[in-house]
Design a protein around this motif. Structure first.
Motif, PDB file in Angstrom:
ATOM      1  N   VAL A  95      -9.442 -13.259 -10.195  1.00 52.58           N
ATOM      2  CA  VAL A  95      -8.324 -12.332 -10.401  1.00 52.58           C
ATOM      3  C   VAL A  95      -8.680 -11.297 -11.470  1.00 52.58           C
ATOM      4  O   VAL A  95      -9.397 -11.600 -12.429  1.00 52.58           O
ATOM      5  N   LEU A  96      -8.186 -10.066 -11.260  1.00 55.97           N
ATOM      6  CA  LEU A  96      -8.338  -8.988 -12.233  1.00 55.97           C
ATOM      7  C   LEU A  96      -7.005  -8.249 -12.361  1.00 55.97           C
ATOM      8  O   LEU A  96      -6.445  -7.825 -11.348  1.00 55.97           O
ATOM      9  N   PRO A  97      -6.489  -8.056 -13.559  1.00 50.21           N
ATOM     10  CA  PRO A  97      -5.303  -7.212 -13.722  1.00 50.21           C
ATOM     11  C   PRO A  97      -5.687  -5.746 -13.531  1.00 50.21           C
ATOM     12  O   PRO A  97      -6.823  -5.346 -13.848  1.00 50.21           O
ATOM     13  N   VAL A  98      -4.759  -4.966 -12.999  1.00 50.13           N
ATOM     14  CA  VAL A  98      -5.009  -3.539 -12.761  1.00 50.13           C
ATOM     15  C   VAL A  98      -3.779  -2.737 -13.173  1.00 50.13           C
ATOM     16  O   VAL A  98      -2.673  -3.266 -13.247  1.00 50.13           O
ATOM     17  N   ASN A  99      -4.002  -1.450 -13.430  1.00 44.68           N
ATOM     18  CA  ASN A  99      -2.905  -0.579 -13.856  1.00 44.68           C
ATOM     19  C   ASN A  99      -2.158  -0.040 -12.646  1.00 44.68           C
ATOM     20  O   ASN A  99      -2.225   1.146 -12.317  1.00 44.68           O
ATOM     21  N   GLY A 100      -1.467  -0.930 -11.976  1.00 44.29           N
ATOM     22  CA  GLY A 100      -0.791  -0.571 -10.738  1.00 44.29           C
ATOM     23  C   GLY A 100      -1.780  -0.612  -9.589  1.00 44.29           C
ATOM     24  O   GLY A 100      -2.977  -0.339  -9.755  1.00 44.29           O
ATOM     25  N   THR A 101      -1.314  -0.938  -8.419  1.00 49.01           N
ATOM     26  CA  THR A 101      -2.245  -1.103  -7.300  1.00 49.01           C
ATOM     27  C   THR A 101      -2.737   0.217  -6.731  1.00 49.01           C
ATOM     28  O   THR A 101      -3.756   0.246  -6.047  1.00 49.01           O
ATOM     29  N   ARG A 102      -2.054   1.310  -7.024  1.00 45.83           N
ATOM     30  CA  ARG A 102      -2.516   2.596  -6.505  1.00 45.83           C
ATOM     31  C   ARG A 102      -3.927   2.901  -6.990  1.00 45.83           C
ATOM     32  O   ARG A 102      -4.812   3.247  -6.201  1.00 45.83           O
ATOM     33  N   CYS A 175      -1.902  -3.388   5.251  1.00 44.72           N
ATOM     34  CA  CYS A 175      -0.673  -3.235   4.463  1.00 44.72           C
ATOM     35  C   CYS A 175       0.376  -4.114   5.128  1.00 44.72           C
ATOM     36  O   CYS A 175       0.913  -3.772   6.182  1.00 44.72           O
ATOM     37  N   SER A 176       0.631  -5.265   4.517  1.00 41.20           N
ATOM     38  CA  SER A 176       1.567  -6.222   5.100  1.00 41.20           C
ATOM     39  C   SER A 176       2.331  -6.912   3.981  1.00 41.20           C
ATOM     40  O   SER A 176       1.706  -7.567   3.122  1.00 41.20           O
ATOM     41  N   PRO A 177       3.650  -6.735   3.939  1.00 42.99           N
ATOM     42  CA  PRO A 177       4.505  -5.923   4.802  1.00 42.99           C
ATOM     43  C   PRO A 177       4.107  -4.446   4.776  1.00 42.99           C
ATOM     44  O   PRO A 177       3.717  -3.929   3.741  1.00 42.99           O
ATOM     45  N   HIS A 178       4.262  -3.822   5.941  1.00 43.37           N
ATOM     46  CA  HIS A 178       3.726  -2.488   6.146  1.00 43.37           C
ATOM     47  C   HIS A 178       4.644  -1.399   5.614  1.00 43.37           C
ATOM     48  O   HIS A 178       5.846  -1.421   5.842  1.00 43.37           O
ATOM     49  N   ASN A 179       4.051  -0.474   4.885  1.00 39.12           N
ATOM     50  CA  ASN A 179       4.695   0.784   4.525  1.00 39.12           C
ATOM     51  C   ASN A 179       4.205   1.811   5.539  1.00 39.12           C
ATOM     52  O   ASN A 179       3.010   2.103   5.582  1.00 39.12           O
ATOM     53  N   PRO A 180       5.103   2.319   6.440  1.00 42.87           N
ATOM     54  CA  PRO A 180       6.554   2.395   6.299  1.00 42.87           C
ATOM     55  C   PRO A 180       7.367   1.497   7.233  1.00 42.87           C
ATOM     56  O   PRO A 180       8.583   1.493   7.135  1.00 42.87           O
ATOM     57  N   THR A 181       6.742   0.759   8.151  1.00 38.75           N
ATOM     58  CA  THR A 181       7.521   0.140   9.230  1.00 38.75           C
ATOM     59  C   THR A 181       8.150  -1.191   8.844  1.00 38.75           C
ATOM     60  O   THR A 181       9.093  -1.636   9.501  1.00 38.75           O
ATOM     61  N   GLY A 182       7.621  -1.855   7.810  1.00 37.38           N
ATOM     62  CA  GLY A 182       8.140  -3.163   7.426  1.00 37.38           C
ATOM     63  C   GLY A 182       7.599  -4.313   8.242  1.00 37.38           C
ATOM     64  O   GLY A 182       8.027  -5.458   8.066  1.00 37.38           O
ATOM     65  N   ALA A 183       6.636  -4.051   9.146  1.00 41.25           N
ATOM     66  CA  ALA A 183       6.063  -5.115   9.965  1.00 41.25           C
ATOM     67  C   ALA A 183       5.174  -6.026   9.120  1.00 41.25           C
ATOM     68  O   ALA A 183       4.512  -5.571   8.184  1.00 41.25           O
ATOM     69  N   VAL A 184       5.164  -7.314   9.475  1.00 44.23           N
ATOM     70  CA  VAL A 184       4.353  -8.313   8.781  1.00 44.23           C
ATOM     71  C   VAL A 184       3.287  -8.831   9.737  1.00 44.23           C
ATOM     72  O   VAL A 184       3.594  -9.235  10.858  1.00 44.23           O
ATOM     73  N   ILE A 185       2.042  -8.817   9.301  1.00 44.51           N
ATOM     74  CA  ILE A 185       0.941  -9.292  10.142  1.00 44.51           C
ATOM     75  C   ILE A 185       0.999 -10.817  10.227  1.00 44.51           C
ATOM     76  O   ILE A 185       1.030 -11.496   9.200  1.00 44.51           O
ATOM     77  N   ALA A 205      -9.166  -5.602   2.439  1.00 46.96           N
ATOM     78  CA  ALA A 205      -8.331  -5.291   1.270  1.00 46.96           C
ATOM     79  C   ALA A 205      -6.886  -5.286   1.733  1.00 46.96           C
ATOM     80  O   ALA A 205      -6.450  -4.371   2.428  1.00 46.96           O
ATOM     81  N   ALA A 206      -6.130  -6.301   1.353  1.00 42.23           N
ATOM     82  CA  ALA A 206      -4.754  -6.462   1.820  1.00 42.23           C
ATOM     83  C   ALA A 206      -3.772  -5.996   0.755  1.00 42.23           C
ATOM     84  O   ALA A 206      -3.617  -6.632  -0.298  1.00 42.23           O
ATOM     85  N   ASP A 207      -3.115  -4.889   1.029  1.00 41.41           N
ATOM     86  CA  ASP A 207      -2.067  -4.351   0.160  1.00 41.41           C
ATOM     87  C   ASP A 207      -0.785  -5.132   0.454  1.00 41.41           C
ATOM     88  O   ASP A 207      -0.156  -4.947   1.495  1.00 41.41           O
ATOM     89  N   GLU A 208      -0.405  -6.009  -0.476  1.00 40.33           N
ATOM     90  CA  GLU A 208       0.756  -6.887  -0.285  1.00 40.33           C
ATOM     91  C   GLU A 208       1.877  -6.580  -1.281  1.00 40.33           C
ATOM     92  O   GLU A 208       2.652  -7.452  -1.673  1.00 40.33           O
ATOM     93  N   CYS A 209       1.977  -5.307  -1.657  1.00 41.42           N
ATOM     94  CA  CYS A 209       2.919  -4.916  -2.720  1.00 41.42           C
ATOM     95  C   CYS A 209       4.382  -5.148  -2.365  1.00 41.42           C
ATOM     96  O   CYS A 209       5.231  -5.203  -3.254  1.00 41.42           O
ATOM     97  N   TYR A 210       4.687  -5.250  -1.066  1.00 41.67           N
ATOM     98  CA  TYR A 210       6.084  -5.423  -0.643  1.00 41.67           C
ATOM     99  C   TYR A 210       6.388  -6.879  -0.259  1.00 41.67           C
ATOM    100  O   TYR A 210       7.421  -7.157   0.339  1.00 41.67           O
ATOM    101  N   SER A 211       5.500  -7.785  -0.617  1.00 39.81           N
ATOM    102  CA  SER A 211       5.621  -9.165  -0.135  1.00 39.81           C
ATOM    103  C   SER A 211       6.861  -9.889  -0.638  1.00 39.81           C
ATOM    104  O   SER A 211       7.299 -10.870  -0.030  1.00 39.81           O
TER     105      SER A 211
END
Length: 400
Positions: A95-102, A175-185, A205-211
Protein backbone atom coordinates in the motif's frame (compact mmCIF):
# COMPACT_ATOMS: atom_id res chain seq x y z
CA UNK A 1 7.94 21.28 -25.46
CA UNK A 2 6.71 17.73 -25.03
CA UNK A 3 4.82 17.10 -28.28
CA UNK A 4 2.46 14.70 -26.50
CA UNK A 5 0.88 17.71 -24.77
CA UNK A 6 -0.76 18.57 -28.10
CA UNK A 7 -2.74 15.33 -27.90
CA UNK A 8 -4.58 16.40 -24.75
CA UNK A 9 -8.20 17.34 -25.44
CA UNK A 10 -10.06 20.13 -23.64
CA UNK A 11 -11.43 19.01 -20.31
CA UNK A 12 -15.22 18.40 -20.24
CA UNK A 13 -15.86 21.46 -18.10
CA UNK A 14 -14.04 23.69 -20.57
CA UNK A 15 -16.35 22.39 -23.31
CA UNK A 16 -19.32 22.96 -21.02
CA UNK A 17 -18.32 26.57 -20.41
CA UNK A 18 -18.23 27.19 -24.16
CA UNK A 19 -21.58 25.45 -24.64
CA UNK A 20 -23.22 27.84 -22.14
CA UNK A 21 -21.93 30.99 -23.80
CA UNK A 22 -24.77 33.21 -24.98
CA UNK A 23 -27.29 31.68 -22.59
CA UNK A 24 -29.36 33.89 -20.29
CA UNK A 25 -30.80 31.74 -17.50
CA UNK A 26 -33.73 33.15 -15.49
CA UNK A 27 -32.39 35.41 -12.74
CA UNK A 28 -35.30 34.44 -10.51
CA UNK A 29 -34.01 30.87 -10.32
CA UNK A 30 -30.92 30.06 -8.28
CA UNK A 31 -28.31 28.11 -10.18
CA UNK A 32 -28.12 24.38 -9.40
CA UNK A 33 -24.99 22.52 -10.54
CA UNK A 34 -25.38 18.80 -11.18
CA UNK A 35 -22.39 18.81 -13.50
CA UNK A 36 -19.38 18.21 -11.26
CA UNK A 37 -18.78 15.19 -9.04
CA UNK A 38 -17.70 17.15 -5.99
CA UNK A 39 -19.32 15.84 -2.80
CA UNK A 40 -21.23 18.50 -0.89
CA UNK A 41 -22.20 16.52 2.19
CA UNK A 42 -20.48 18.05 5.22
CA UNK A 43 -16.93 16.88 5.87
CA UNK A 44 -17.00 15.09 9.25
CA UNK A 45 -15.85 17.40 12.03
CA UNK A 46 -13.40 14.86 13.41
CA UNK A 47 -11.46 14.95 10.11
CA UNK A 48 -11.17 18.73 10.25
CA UNK A 49 -10.19 18.61 13.91
CA UNK A 50 -7.51 16.00 13.20
CA UNK A 51 -5.97 18.26 10.55
CA UNK A 52 -5.87 21.21 12.95
CA UNK A 53 -4.53 19.26 15.89
CA UNK A 54 -1.61 17.83 13.90
CA UNK A 55 -0.23 21.01 12.34
CA UNK A 56 2.88 20.59 14.47
CA UNK A 57 3.90 17.93 11.95
CA UNK A 58 4.73 20.67 9.47
CA UNK A 59 8.18 20.94 11.04
CA UNK A 60 9.36 17.72 9.39
CA UNK A 61 9.44 16.29 5.89
CA UNK A 62 6.90 13.47 5.46
CA UNK A 63 7.90 10.12 3.97
CA UNK A 64 6.75 9.41 0.42
CA UNK A 65 5.85 5.94 1.67
CA UNK A 66 3.62 7.43 4.35
CA UNK A 67 3.54 6.87 8.10
CA UNK A 68 3.45 3.21 9.22
CA UNK A 69 0.22 3.85 11.17
CA UNK A 70 -1.53 5.12 8.04
CA UNK A 71 -0.42 2.14 5.96
CA UNK A 72 -1.50 -0.25 8.70
CA UNK A 73 -4.90 1.44 8.97
CA UNK A 74 -5.45 1.24 5.21
CA UNK A 75 -4.54 -2.45 5.14
CA UNK A 76 -6.95 -3.10 8.00
CA UNK A 77 -9.76 -1.25 6.19
CA UNK A 78 -9.12 -3.08 2.92
CA UNK A 79 -9.02 -6.48 4.63
CA UNK A 80 -12.31 -5.86 6.45
CA UNK A 81 -14.19 -4.17 3.61
CA UNK A 82 -13.20 -6.69 0.93
CA UNK A 83 -12.89 -9.79 3.13
CA UNK A 84 -9.25 -10.41 2.26
CA UNK A 85 -7.22 -13.25 3.80
CA UNK A 86 -5.66 -12.34 7.12
CA UNK A 87 -2.16 -10.89 6.79
CA UNK A 88 -2.25 -11.08 2.98
CA UNK A 89 -1.51 -7.34 2.87
CA UNK A 90 1.88 -6.21 4.14
CA UNK A 91 1.65 -2.52 5.15
CA UNK A 92 5.29 -2.09 4.19
CA UNK A 93 4.90 -3.27 0.60
CA UNK A 94 1.27 -3.56 -0.52
CA UNK A 95 0.00 0.00 0.00
CA UNK A 96 1.04 3.60 -0.73
CA UNK A 97 -0.81 6.75 0.38
CA UNK A 98 -1.39 9.28 -2.41
CA UNK A 99 -2.58 12.88 -2.64
CA UNK A 100 -5.95 11.97 -4.07
CA UNK A 101 -6.38 9.32 -6.71
CA UNK A 102 -6.39 11.77 -9.61
CA UNK A 103 -2.65 12.36 -9.37
CA UNK A 104 -2.00 8.69 -8.70
CA UNK A 105 -4.07 7.46 -11.66
CA UNK A 106 -2.12 9.81 -13.90
CA UNK A 107 1.32 9.04 -12.44
CA UNK A 108 0.73 5.30 -12.50
CA UNK A 109 0.81 5.16 -16.30
CA UNK A 110 4.16 6.95 -16.29
CA UNK A 111 5.52 4.08 -14.20
CA UNK A 112 3.92 1.19 -16.09
CA UNK A 113 4.11 2.07 -19.79
CA UNK A 114 7.25 1.00 -21.67
CA UNK A 115 7.26 3.39 -24.61
CA UNK A 116 10.18 1.52 -26.21
CA UNK A 117 7.83 -1.31 -27.16
CA UNK A 118 5.94 -1.18 -30.47
CA UNK A 119 2.37 0.08 -30.24
CA UNK A 120 1.98 0.39 -26.45
CA UNK A 121 -1.73 0.48 -25.61
CA UNK A 122 -3.63 1.64 -22.55
CA UNK A 123 -7.18 0.26 -22.51
CA UNK A 124 -10.00 2.11 -20.77
CA UNK A 125 -13.80 2.25 -20.59
CA UNK A 126 -15.67 4.66 -22.84
CA UNK A 127 -17.21 6.92 -21.35
CA UNK A 128 -14.29 7.49 -19.04
CA UNK A 129 -12.52 9.74 -16.54
CA UNK A 130 -10.36 11.89 -18.81
CA UNK A 131 -7.28 11.46 -16.62
CA UNK A 132 -6.90 7.93 -18.05
CA UNK A 133 -6.60 9.26 -21.58
CA UNK A 134 -4.19 12.05 -20.64
CA UNK A 135 -2.05 9.62 -18.65
CA UNK A 136 -1.79 7.32 -21.67
CA UNK A 137 -0.75 10.12 -24.02
CA UNK A 138 1.87 11.57 -21.68
CA UNK A 139 3.29 8.10 -21.03
CA UNK A 140 3.86 7.65 -24.77
CA UNK A 141 1.05 5.14 -25.27
CA UNK A 142 -2.13 5.12 -27.32
CA UNK A 143 -5.50 4.98 -25.56
CA UNK A 144 -7.83 2.23 -26.72
CA UNK A 145 -11.49 2.94 -25.90
CA UNK A 146 -13.86 0.13 -24.92
CA UNK A 147 -17.46 1.24 -25.44
CA UNK A 148 -19.95 0.93 -22.59
CA UNK A 149 -23.49 0.80 -23.96
CA UNK A 150 -26.89 -0.49 -22.93
CA UNK A 151 -26.22 -3.57 -25.07
CA UNK A 152 -23.16 -4.42 -22.97
CA UNK A 153 -24.74 -3.64 -19.60
CA UNK A 154 -22.96 -0.26 -19.50
CA UNK A 155 -19.63 -2.08 -19.21
CA UNK A 156 -16.90 -2.82 -21.76
CA UNK A 157 -17.40 -5.93 -23.84
CA UNK A 158 -14.08 -7.50 -22.95
CA UNK A 159 -14.90 -10.64 -24.95
CA UNK A 160 -14.92 -8.53 -28.11
CA UNK A 161 -11.31 -7.37 -27.61
CA UNK A 162 -9.06 -9.23 -30.05
CA UNK A 163 -5.88 -11.07 -29.11
CA UNK A 164 -3.57 -8.53 -30.80
CA UNK A 165 -5.05 -5.70 -28.73
CA UNK A 166 -4.55 -7.67 -25.53
CA UNK A 167 -0.99 -8.48 -26.62
CA UNK A 168 -0.19 -4.77 -27.12
CA UNK A 169 -1.96 -3.74 -23.92
CA UNK A 170 0.37 -2.64 -21.13
CA UNK A 171 -2.18 -1.12 -18.79
CA UNK A 172 -5.92 -1.60 -18.36
CA UNK A 173 -7.85 1.07 -16.51
CA UNK A 174 -11.06 -0.11 -14.90
CA UNK A 175 -13.59 2.11 -13.15
CA UNK A 176 -15.97 0.13 -10.97
CA UNK A 177 -18.37 1.47 -9.86
CA UNK A 178 -18.22 3.27 -13.17
CA UNK A 179 -18.14 7.01 -13.64
CA UNK A 180 -20.57 7.99 -15.17
CA UNK A 181 -22.93 5.01 -15.52
CA UNK A 182 -22.72 3.50 -12.03
CA UNK A 183 -22.22 -0.02 -13.41
CA UNK A 184 -20.28 -2.52 -11.28
CA UNK A 185 -18.01 -5.09 -12.92
CA UNK A 186 -18.95 -8.62 -11.75
CA UNK A 187 -16.41 -10.73 -9.89
CA UNK A 188 -16.39 -13.32 -12.67
CA UNK A 189 -15.33 -10.65 -15.16
CA UNK A 190 -12.58 -9.43 -12.85
CA UNK A 191 -11.28 -12.99 -12.62
CA UNK A 192 -11.31 -13.24 -16.42
CA UNK A 193 -9.35 -9.99 -16.70
CA UNK A 194 -6.73 -11.21 -14.23
CA UNK A 195 -6.20 -14.31 -16.35
CA UNK A 196 -5.77 -12.11 -19.44
CA UNK A 197 -3.33 -9.85 -17.57
CA UNK A 198 -1.09 -12.78 -16.71
CA UNK A 199 -1.36 -14.29 -20.18
CA UNK A 200 -0.63 -11.06 -22.05
CA UNK A 201 1.64 -9.31 -19.54
CA UNK A 202 -0.26 -6.17 -18.55
CA UNK A 203 -1.28 -4.49 -15.29
CA UNK A 204 -4.83 -3.74 -14.14
CA UNK A 205 -5.43 -0.36 -12.49
CA UNK A 206 -8.87 -0.42 -10.85
CA UNK A 207 -10.31 2.98 -9.96
CA UNK A 208 -12.65 2.09 -7.07
CA UNK A 209 -13.27 5.61 -5.74
CA UNK A 210 -17.06 5.16 -5.73
CA UNK A 211 -17.05 1.77 -4.00
CA UNK A 212 -18.59 3.06 -0.76
CA UNK A 213 -21.65 4.74 -2.32
CA UNK A 214 -24.17 2.02 -3.06
CA UNK A 215 -27.84 1.19 -2.57
CA UNK A 216 -28.01 -2.41 -1.39
CA UNK A 217 -26.43 -2.69 2.05
CA UNK A 218 -26.26 -6.46 1.67
CA UNK A 219 -24.27 -6.33 -1.58
CA UNK A 220 -21.49 -3.74 -1.55
CA UNK A 221 -19.57 -3.54 -4.84
CA UNK A 222 -16.91 -6.20 -5.25
CA UNK A 223 -13.29 -5.02 -5.51
CA UNK A 224 -10.39 -6.22 -7.65
CA UNK A 225 -8.30 -7.38 -4.68
CA UNK A 226 -11.31 -9.26 -3.35
CA UNK A 227 -11.74 -11.01 -6.68
CA UNK A 228 -8.00 -11.77 -6.77
CA UNK A 229 -8.02 -13.35 -3.33
CA UNK A 230 -11.08 -15.42 -4.19
CA UNK A 231 -9.29 -17.04 -7.16
CA UNK A 232 -6.16 -17.72 -5.12
CA UNK A 233 -4.16 -14.71 -6.28
CA UNK A 234 -3.48 -13.54 -2.74
CA UNK A 235 -0.21 -11.94 -3.83
CA UNK A 236 -2.43 -9.63 -5.91
CA UNK A 237 -0.15 -10.08 -8.90
CA UNK A 238 -0.84 -7.52 -11.68
CA UNK A 239 -3.68 -6.01 -9.64
CA UNK A 240 -3.62 -2.46 -8.26
CA UNK A 241 -6.58 -0.57 -6.78
CA UNK A 242 -7.11 3.14 -6.17
CA UNK A 243 -9.27 4.47 -3.32
CA UNK A 244 -10.01 7.95 -2.06
CA UNK A 245 -11.49 9.82 0.88
CA UNK A 246 -12.94 12.46 -1.45
CA UNK A 247 -16.15 10.54 -2.18
CA UNK A 248 -16.17 8.11 0.74
CA UNK A 249 -15.68 10.73 3.45
CA UNK A 250 -16.84 13.91 1.67
CA UNK A 251 -13.32 15.34 1.95
CA UNK A 252 -12.25 16.31 -1.59
CA UNK A 253 -10.05 19.13 -0.26
CA UNK A 254 -8.03 16.73 1.90
CA UNK A 255 -6.52 15.19 -1.27
CA UNK A 256 -6.08 11.83 0.36
CA UNK A 257 -6.27 8.35 -1.04
CA UNK A 258 -4.17 5.25 -1.50
CA UNK A 259 -2.95 2.69 -4.01
CA UNK A 260 -2.75 -0.97 -3.04
CA UNK A 261 -1.95 -4.33 -4.60
CA UNK A 262 0.97 -6.05 -6.35
CA UNK A 263 4.06 -5.38 -4.22
CA UNK A 264 6.49 -5.51 -7.14
CA UNK A 265 4.47 -2.97 -9.11
CA UNK A 266 4.08 -0.73 -6.06
CA UNK A 267 7.81 -0.96 -5.42
CA UNK A 268 8.43 0.60 -8.82
CA UNK A 269 5.64 3.13 -8.29
CA UNK A 270 7.26 4.16 -4.99
CA UNK A 271 10.55 4.60 -6.84
CA UNK A 272 8.82 6.92 -9.31
CA UNK A 273 7.00 8.82 -6.59
CA UNK A 274 10.21 9.38 -4.62
CA UNK A 275 11.47 11.44 -7.55
CA UNK A 276 8.04 12.92 -8.20
CA UNK A 277 8.01 14.63 -4.79
CA UNK A 278 4.44 13.88 -3.77
CA UNK A 279 4.53 12.90 -0.09
CA UNK A 280 1.27 13.47 1.78
CA UNK A 281 1.46 16.22 4.43
CA UNK A 282 1.67 14.83 7.99
CA UNK A 283 -1.54 16.47 9.21
CA UNK A 284 -3.43 15.02 6.23
CA UNK A 285 -2.03 11.59 7.09
CA UNK A 286 -3.26 11.96 10.67
CA UNK A 287 -6.75 12.94 9.49
CA UNK A 288 -6.76 10.08 6.99
CA UNK A 289 -6.06 7.56 9.73
CA UNK A 290 -9.12 8.81 11.60
CA UNK A 291 -11.27 8.69 8.46
CA UNK A 292 -10.35 5.15 7.43
CA UNK A 293 -11.03 3.93 10.97
CA UNK A 294 -14.61 5.22 11.05
CA UNK A 295 -17.58 3.78 9.14
CA UNK A 296 -20.44 5.63 10.82
CA UNK A 297 -20.02 8.80 8.76
CA UNK A 298 -19.83 6.71 5.58
CA UNK A 299 -23.09 4.96 6.39
CA UNK A 300 -24.80 8.29 7.11
CA UNK A 301 -23.62 9.74 3.82
CA UNK A 302 -24.74 6.64 1.95
CA UNK A 303 -28.23 6.93 3.43
CA UNK A 304 -28.41 10.55 2.28
CA UNK A 305 -27.57 9.51 -1.28
CA UNK A 306 -30.13 6.72 -1.17
CA UNK A 307 -32.83 9.18 -0.12
CA UNK A 308 -31.88 11.69 -2.83
CA UNK A 309 -31.91 9.09 -5.58
CA UNK A 310 -35.33 7.84 -4.51
CA UNK A 311 -36.77 11.36 -4.52
CA UNK A 312 -35.24 12.45 -7.84
CA UNK A 313 -36.10 9.25 -9.69
CA UNK A 314 -39.67 9.55 -8.47
CA UNK A 315 -39.94 13.01 -10.04
CA UNK A 316 -38.25 12.03 -13.32
CA UNK A 317 -40.23 8.81 -13.73
CA UNK A 318 -41.87 8.79 -17.13
CA UNK A 319 -39.97 11.89 -18.27
CA UNK A 320 -36.44 10.65 -18.89
CA UNK A 321 -35.05 7.22 -19.67
CA UNK A 322 -33.04 6.79 -16.50
CA UNK A 323 -32.70 4.26 -13.72
CA UNK A 324 -30.96 3.94 -10.42
CA UNK A 325 -27.31 2.96 -10.87
CA UNK A 326 -25.75 0.04 -9.07
CA UNK A 327 -23.47 2.43 -7.18
CA UNK A 328 -21.97 5.92 -7.24
CA UNK A 329 -23.71 9.29 -7.09
CA UNK A 330 -24.41 9.89 -10.79
CA UNK A 331 -27.54 9.50 -12.85
CA UNK A 332 -26.81 8.54 -16.46
CA UNK A 333 -29.91 9.72 -18.29
CA UNK A 334 -30.86 9.35 -21.94
CA UNK A 335 -31.94 12.68 -23.39
CA UNK A 336 -34.91 13.35 -25.71
CA UNK A 337 -32.56 14.43 -28.50
CA UNK A 338 -29.04 15.84 -28.58
CA UNK A 339 -27.25 15.76 -25.23
CA UNK A 340 -25.55 19.11 -25.85
CA UNK A 341 -28.83 20.77 -26.88
CA UNK A 342 -30.58 19.35 -23.81
CA UNK A 343 -27.82 20.60 -21.50
CA UNK A 344 -27.84 24.05 -23.11
CA UNK A 345 -31.62 24.42 -22.95
CA UNK A 346 -31.72 23.20 -19.36
CA UNK A 347 -29.25 25.87 -18.35
CA UNK A 348 -30.79 28.61 -20.50
CA UNK A 349 -34.38 27.96 -19.42
CA UNK A 350 -34.06 26.48 -15.92
CA UNK A 351 -30.59 27.50 -14.64
CA UNK A 352 -29.58 23.89 -14.04
CA UNK A 353 -26.22 22.60 -15.25
CA UNK A 354 -25.66 18.98 -16.29
CA UNK A 355 -22.77 17.48 -18.23
CA UNK A 356 -23.32 16.22 -21.80
CA UNK A 357 -22.37 12.57 -22.07
CA UNK A 358 -20.55 13.10 -25.35
CA UNK A 359 -18.02 15.23 -23.44
CA UNK A 360 -17.07 12.14 -21.41
CA UNK A 361 -16.57 9.85 -24.40
CA UNK A 362 -14.62 9.47 -27.62
CA UNK A 363 -15.81 8.04 -30.91
CA UNK A 364 -14.81 4.39 -31.13
CA UNK A 365 -16.02 1.68 -33.50
CA UNK A 366 -18.17 4.25 -35.25
CA UNK A 367 -20.07 5.55 -32.22
CA UNK A 368 -19.74 7.94 -29.32
CA UNK A 369 -21.40 5.96 -26.48
CA UNK A 370 -22.00 9.10 -24.44
CA UNK A 371 -24.08 10.83 -27.10
CA UNK A 372 -27.71 11.58 -26.19
CA UNK A 373 -26.98 11.10 -22.50
CA UNK A 374 -26.24 13.50 -19.67
CA UNK A 375 -24.49 12.91 -16.37
CA UNK A 376 -26.17 14.35 -13.30
CA UNK A 377 -24.29 14.33 -10.00
CA UNK A 378 -26.70 14.18 -7.04
CA UNK A 379 -24.19 15.80 -4.72
CA UNK A 380 -26.20 18.89 -3.75
CA UNK A 381 -28.46 18.97 -0.67
CA UNK A 382 -31.80 17.20 -0.92
CA UNK A 383 -33.84 20.36 -1.51
CA UNK A 384 -31.61 21.42 -4.42
CA UNK A 385 -31.76 17.96 -5.98
CA UNK A 386 -35.56 17.93 -5.76
CA UNK A 387 -35.74 21.46 -7.18
CA UNK A 388 -33.44 20.50 -10.04
CA UNK A 389 -35.48 17.38 -10.84
CA UNK A 390 -38.68 19.44 -10.99
CA UNK A 391 -37.02 21.95 -13.31
CA UNK A 392 -35.82 19.13 -15.58
CA UNK A 393 -39.36 17.80 -15.68
CA UNK A 394 -40.69 21.27 -16.55
CA UNK A 395 -38.19 21.61 -19.41
CA UNK A 396 -39.20 18.28 -20.89
CA UNK A 397 -42.91 19.01 -20.57
CA UNK A 398 -42.61 22.48 -22.10
CA UNK A 399 -39.85 22.07 -24.68
CA UNK A 400 -39.82 18.47 -25.88
Amino acid sequence: MNSDLQKLQPYPFEKLRLLKEGCHPPVALDHIALSIGEPRHPTPAFITEAVLSHLHGLSAYPLTKGAPKLRETICSWLSTRFQLPKDSLDPGHHVLPVNGTREALFAFAQTIVDRSQPNPLVLMPNPFYQIYEGAAFLAGARPEFLNCTEDTGLMPDFDAVDAKTWEDCQLLYLCSPHNPTGAVIPETTLAQLMELAHRHDFVIAADECYSEIYFNEDEPPVGLLQAAANVGNDSYSRCVVFHSLSKRSNAPGLRSGFVAGDREVLGQFLRYRTYHGCAMPPHHQAASIMAWQDEKHVEESRRAYQEKFAAVLGILDGQLTVRQPEAGFYLWAQTPGSDTEFARQLYDRQNVTVLPGSYLSREADGINPGEDHVRMALVAPMDECIDAANRIRQLIESYY
